[in-house]
Design a protein around this motif. Sequence first.
Motif: not given
Length: 448
Positions: A406-416
């Motif tokens: 996973p591209h973790i921080w990209k996914t977490v940013g969109f989740a935020l």
Amino acid sequence: MGRVSSRLPTSTRPPATPTGLLARVGLQALAAVVAGYVAMGVTAGLGLWAAGAGDLPGGFTAVLAAVVVMAAGGKIELSGDAGALAGTQAELTAMPLTVTLVGALVTGFCFLRPLRHHAVTSSRELLMRAASTVVLWLAALAGISAVARHDFPITIGGGDEQGSLMDIFGELLDAVNPTVGFRTDVGPTLFYGLLWILGVLVVALLVSRRTPLPPRLVRFHEPVRPAAYAMLLLLLAYVVVGLVIGLVVAAVKGHTAETLAVLLLGLPNVTWLALGVGIGGSWEGRVDGPFGLPMPQILDAVLRQGGTGDSEDLSTIDLSSLAAQDARAWWLLPVAAVLVLAVAFLAAVRSPARIRLWQHALHLGIAFALTMLVAAPLTLVEARFGLSVLGIGDLDSLGGEVILRPHIWKTVGFALLWGLFFGFLGGLLATRVHRKGETESPPPPSRP
């Protein structure tokens, strides 16, 4: 006489002693641990049976134990042996998330059940229950880890030219038949198992509405629990949708056993990836060789586009790359919007009326970001097996590789961002619903 009798206690049961409390807590913790491992074992066993592992030569029990260990956060090491003149390489990093999810739900439910009958819970009792559960869980995990070890022979012949060539080298050069085996790496297994069970207990306390908290933690009830419960429902909703789709596919298109194996072992691996992709996140990976992911063909097709052998040549998994293979992938976006809005509305309804809209947005944004920060890395898959004889044919050409990261921080940013937007929108919709803490406006006084 009446005064004397009125002072008699209404119950003759003596108060619980510290020893009695410890024994009761220990038995309840043991029940939670046993129930969790039994649920994981049954789920893993059915999944392996559907995958055809029941025909393994004397290794089903070891494989079942290995799957349970991996589901509980443990680490399984693969090893190969092909003699002095040949080399093998094997690696595996993955979690069977269906087994993980079932174990977490059952263990968390059994851990909370005794607490629901309490009006209050002291910090001492809560710590005692958690410590008992953790110790018993790790002890059971260590025992299962001892069973999770086996070696399997690998037949390198098969009638084709490559297999015949390998057989000839094996005879001429006295190379032994290659084997691949697995062992539990006990140290990392117990460490990650500790994190796993602690995470399960913490999440169980966060999402439960009826379980009382110690007085010092009561202030976290209102801002944390509604959003945490909403995130659990979101993850479960994706699993349920994936389950329905999988059962329909199994009934209509065949391959029933293979589909059931995926549902029983790795359904959240697919559905939580679909959630991340639907909100704008992405993964990267590659599939080389005869092996692949037991997942939808569209995902396997995208991953095989990067199979040149270069460690930097990885395909990107996102909405556009999936839609290039199948336009129906665009449905992941509206499905994510509907489900996230639904759980945001539910979180707002379960929150007190005095919570403001920006607070709803902030609570859900943080909760969604933390959820994807945990869920996205769990979908990681790295598997490799290779064989070479005297350096003829490298380890990749006679094996295979599967990578999904996973591209973790990209996914977490969109989740935020999604949590902030839909948290505000859900709170706005909830203003039309009567919620806890609201009082009906008194009718105006009647005029004489």
